[in-house]
Design an enzyme around this catalytic site. Structure first.
Site, PDB file in Angstrom:
ATOM      1  N   GLU A  39      -4.640  13.696  17.494  1.00 12.66           N
ATOM      2  CA  GLU A  39      -5.733  13.260  18.387  1.00 12.66           C
ATOM      3  C   GLU A  39      -7.093  13.516  17.726  1.00 12.66           C
ATOM      4  O   GLU A  39      -7.988  12.678  17.782  1.00 12.66           O
ATOM      5  CB  GLU A  39      -5.636  14.004  19.722  1.00 12.66           C
ATOM      6  CG  GLU A  39      -4.441  13.557  20.541  1.00 12.66           C
ATOM      7  CD  GLU A  39      -4.177  14.368  21.796  1.00 12.66           C
ATOM      8  OE1 GLU A  39      -3.411  13.896  22.636  1.00 12.66           O
ATOM      9  OE2 GLU A  39      -4.724  15.475  21.925  1.00 12.66           O
ATOM     10  N   GLY A  62      -2.280  19.613  25.576  1.00 12.65           N
ATOM     11  CA  GLY A  62      -1.195  19.887  26.524  1.00 12.65           C
ATOM     12  C   GLY A  62       0.069  19.121  26.168  1.00 12.65           C
ATOM     13  O   GLY A  62       1.175  19.567  26.457  1.00 12.65           O
ATOM     14  N   ASP A  72      -7.217  18.037  28.902  1.00 10.21           N
ATOM     15  CA  ASP A  72      -6.724  19.067  29.836  1.00 10.21           C
ATOM     16  C   ASP A  72      -7.889  19.681  30.599  1.00 10.21           C
ATOM     17  O   ASP A  72      -7.735  20.072  31.752  1.00 10.21           O
ATOM     18  CB  ASP A  72      -5.936  20.123  29.063  1.00 10.21           C
ATOM     19  CG  ASP A  72      -4.719  19.503  28.400  1.00 10.21           C
ATOM     20  OD1 ASP A  72      -3.934  18.861  29.122  1.00 10.21           O
ATOM     21  OD2 ASP A  72      -4.591  19.601  27.177  1.00 10.21           O
TER      22      ASP A  72
HETATM   23  C1  5RP Z   1      -2.052  15.615  24.696  1.00 11.28           C
HETATM   24  C2  5RP Z   1      -3.391  15.738  25.346  1.00 11.28           C
HETATM   25  C3  5RP Z   1      -3.597  15.035  26.638  1.00 11.28           C
HETATM   26  O1  5RP Z   1      -4.683  14.181  26.515  1.00 11.28           O
HETATM   27  C4  5RP Z   1      -3.858  16.048  27.701  1.00 11.28           C
HETATM   28  O2  5RP Z   1      -2.790  16.978  27.718  1.00 11.28           O
HETATM   29  C5  5RP Z   1      -3.985  15.392  29.084  1.00 11.28           C
HETATM   30  O3  5RP Z   1      -2.763  14.874  29.451  1.00 11.28           O
HETATM   31  P1  5RP Z   1      -2.512  14.162  30.842  1.00 11.28           P
HETATM   32  O4  5RP Z   1      -3.254  12.857  30.804  1.00 11.28           O
HETATM   33  O5  5RP Z   1      -1.019  13.975  30.899  1.00 11.28           O
HETATM   34  O6  5RP Z   1      -3.016  15.072  31.932  1.00 11.28           O
HETATM   35  O7  5RP Z   1      -4.287  16.376  24.862  1.00 11.28           O
HETATM   36  O8  5RP Z   1      -1.950  16.427  23.563  1.00 11.28           O
END
Ligand code: 5RP
Length: 227
Positions: A107, A100, A88
């Protein structure tokens, strides 16, 4: 270029970090979805072969399996060469804010297994200081109010993330707090500190598991930043 095109660009660029015939770590989100699409296309064309993947979410697992890619449990794998995931926010030192997509705990676990973290992101994600994006924190539900008060003490406002009007429940059966009003100037100290609070499962600052390299999608092409 649209943000979607920038994501496609970095998803394709990440293929060169895939070690042939290995098990790779795969993250979660719209940018990672582009990577999975590119990986599946490369496998189909015979350009790459992998043994399989360890995935950081149910959503990514389903997408990988849908392409016929074997998904291993994290407990079946001692070490991964590479983990590929989005962010994010990412700063100039490779510290990231993630979660996000509510997958931050898995992760962080999969990132911990990997030698290298390859962050794929469009240029809007590069920031000077982490904190403009609301900080995701996975918490044990009974600790929610306590943790909200702890963040208030730091000048933050922590709100329970909702889905269809109800608290969103993560793949691990917990809640997510999204915290606004923070400027995270010392990500490592911040992560270590918040990790100590009772009821915190995972804080979305990735400083201990920071990026090794970032592939940043820009309208002038993919910029590679090594950390
Ligand atoms: C999910 C994450 C994603 O890597 C982060 O939200 C980025 O997402 P996107 O590639 O859709 O912008 O941490 O938990």
């Amino acid at each position: 270029m649209t943000q979607d095109e920038l994501k496609t660009q970095v998803g394709i660029a990440a293929l060169k970090y895939v070690t042939p015939n290995s098990v790779i770590g795969v993250g979660t989100g719209s940018t990672v979805n582009k990577f999975i699409d590119a990986l599946a296309a490369a496998i189909q064309k015979g350009e790459i072969a992998i043994t399989g993947a360890v995935s950081s979410s149910v959503v990514s697992t389903e997408k990988l399996k849908g392409y016929g890619i074997t998904v291993f449990e994290a407990n079946e794998v001692a070490r991964l060469g590479v983990y590929i995931d989005g962010a994010d926010e990412i700063d100039a030192a490779g510290y990231m804010m993630k979660g996000g997509g509510a997958a931050l705990t898995r992760e962080k676990i999969v990132a911990s297994l990997a030698e290298r973290f390859v962050c794929i992101a469009d240029e809007s994600k590069l920031v000077k200081t982490l904190g403009a994006f609301p900080l995701p924190v996975e918490v044990i539900p009974m600790a929610t109010s306590y943790i909200q008060r702890r963040f208030a003490g730091k000048g933050g406002t922590a709100t329970i993330r909702l889905k269809d009007g109800q608290p969103l429940v993560t793949d691990n059966g917990q809640y997510i707090l999204d915290v606004t009003g923070l400027q995270i100037k010392e990500p490592l100290a911040f992560e270590l500190g918040v990790n100590q609070w009772a009821g915190v499962v995972t804080v979305g600052v990735f400083a201990q598991q920071k990026a090794s390299v970032c592939l940043l999608g820009t309208s002038a092409g993919v910029r590679t930043i090594e950390f």
